[in-house]
Design a protein around this motif. Structure first.
Motif, PDB file in Angstrom:
ATOM      1  N   LEU A  65      12.054  33.409 -20.901  1.00  0.00           N
ATOM      2  CA  LEU A  65      11.765  34.719 -21.244  1.00  0.00           C
ATOM      3  C   LEU A  65      10.307  34.941 -21.272  1.00  0.00           C
ATOM      4  CD1 LEU A  65      12.896  37.654 -22.407  1.00  0.00           C
ATOM      5  CD2 LEU A  65      13.053  36.341 -24.666  1.00  0.00           C
ATOM      6  N   GLU A  66       9.688  35.750 -20.694  1.00  0.00           N
ATOM      7  CA  GLU A  66       8.289  35.845 -20.906  1.00  0.00           C
ATOM      8  C   GLU A  66       8.001  37.254 -21.559  1.00  0.00           C
ATOM      9  OE1 GLU A  66       5.354  34.566 -18.078  1.00  0.00           O
ATOM     10  OE2 GLU A  66       7.085  34.324 -16.644  1.00  0.00           O
ATOM     11  N   GLN A  67       7.156  37.513 -22.475  1.00  0.00           N
ATOM     12  CA  GLN A  67       6.919  38.619 -23.351  1.00  0.00           C
ATOM     13  C   GLN A  67       5.208  38.927 -23.389  1.00  0.00           C
ATOM     14  OE1 GLN A  67       9.815  37.449 -26.458  1.00  0.00           O
ATOM     15  NE2 GLN A  67      10.531  39.269 -26.243  1.00  0.00           N
ATOM     16  N   ASN A  68       4.960  40.187 -23.133  1.00  0.00           N
ATOM     17  CA  ASN A  68       3.700  40.423 -23.450  1.00  0.00           C
ATOM     18  C   ASN A  68       3.905  41.870 -24.038  1.00  0.00           C
ATOM     19  OD1 ASN A  68       3.669  42.307 -21.525  1.00  0.00           O
ATOM     20  ND2 ASN A  68       2.288  40.799 -20.352  1.00  0.00           N
ATOM     21  N   ASP A  69       2.733  42.277 -24.230  1.00  0.00           N
ATOM     22  CA  ASP A  69       2.650  43.798 -25.030  1.00  0.00           C
ATOM     23  C   ASP A  69       3.627  45.011 -24.385  1.00  0.00           C
ATOM     24  OD1 ASP A  69       0.906  42.839 -27.180  1.00  0.00           O
ATOM     25  OD2 ASP A  69      -0.918  43.610 -26.120  1.00  0.00           O
ATOM     26  N   ASP A  70       3.458  45.060 -23.242  1.00  0.00           N
ATOM     27  CA  ASP A  70       4.285  45.954 -22.750  1.00  0.00           C
ATOM     28  C   ASP A  70       5.263  45.834 -21.314  1.00  0.00           C
ATOM     29  OD1 ASP A  70       2.532  45.001 -20.737  1.00  0.00           O
ATOM     30  OD2 ASP A  70       1.548  47.228 -20.372  1.00  0.00           O
ATOM     31  N   CYS A  71       5.664  44.372 -21.453  1.00  0.00           N
ATOM     32  CA  CYS A  71       6.514  43.905 -20.520  1.00  0.00           C
ATOM     33  C   CYS A  71       7.314  42.881 -20.768  1.00  0.00           C
ATOM     34  CB  CYS A  71       5.773  43.701 -19.018  1.00  0.00           C
ATOM     35  SG  CYS A  71       7.055  43.537 -17.624  1.00  0.00           S
ATOM     36  N   SER A  72       8.456  42.563 -20.855  1.00  0.00           N
ATOM     37  CA  SER A  72       9.176  41.470 -21.084  1.00  0.00           C
ATOM     38  C   SER A  72      10.134  41.052 -19.722  1.00  0.00           C
ATOM     39  CB  SER A  72      10.453  42.004 -22.036  1.00  0.00           C
ATOM     40  OG  SER A  72       9.671  42.162 -23.489  1.00  0.00           O
ATOM     41  N   VAL A  73      10.059  39.897 -19.272  1.00  0.00           N
ATOM     42  CA  VAL A  73      10.755  39.468 -18.199  1.00  0.00           C
ATOM     43  C   VAL A  73      11.755  38.296 -18.737  1.00  0.00           C
ATOM     44  CG1 VAL A  73      10.534  38.340 -15.854  1.00  0.00           C
ATOM     45  CG2 VAL A  73       8.868  40.059 -16.609  1.00  0.00           C
TER      46      VAL A  73
END
Lengths: 84, 84
Positions: A65-73
């Motif tokens: 699970l990768e998460q940054n400010d405006d997108c999660s994958v």
């Protein structure tokens, strides 16, 4: 590059082992940064759905699970057992 | 190229409209060509799971299913309604 090409380019890694593979990717682009992210919860439910079709053990599943400010994958990689 | 880069490169298209987006990709690599393909069925169940978290109308969903001999790719693109 199409999505098909993406998976095709990934295939070389698995060619040697020639296993069945199932890959699930969920990407959530958020407009508002303070919204709740439901991808971690979704992960469990997706696996429950998949289990209706194929038997999978917990150790056959690789979850990222990768998460940054405006997108999660959310990425689930599953090596399927040999067909019987 | 990481999966994250893939979705990032796709983002430019949607930047103008700045909508919330959810993208689900399921890729099934088959070793045996005569196996049943459950991706079309899976599609409906995946949407049911997603609907637990967000309200989506049928016309907000774009579904593509690509199939060849040893790989099936199901792609769901969902434009989410504005957060309330």
């Amino acid at each position: 590059m199409s999505i098909f090409d993406y998976f095709r380019s990934n295939k070389q890694d698995s060619a040697a082992v020639a296993k069945e593979r199932l890959q699930i990717i969920v990407a959530h682009e958020r407009k508002q940064r303070n919204q709740p992210d439901y991808l971690p919860k979704l992960q469990r439910e997706l696996l429950e759905v998949i289990r209706k079709y194929v038997e999978i053990e917990q150790d056959q599943i690789d979850v990222q699970l990768e998460q940054n400010d405006d997108c999660s994958v959310l990425e689930l990689n599953i090596v399927l057992p040999e067909a019987r």
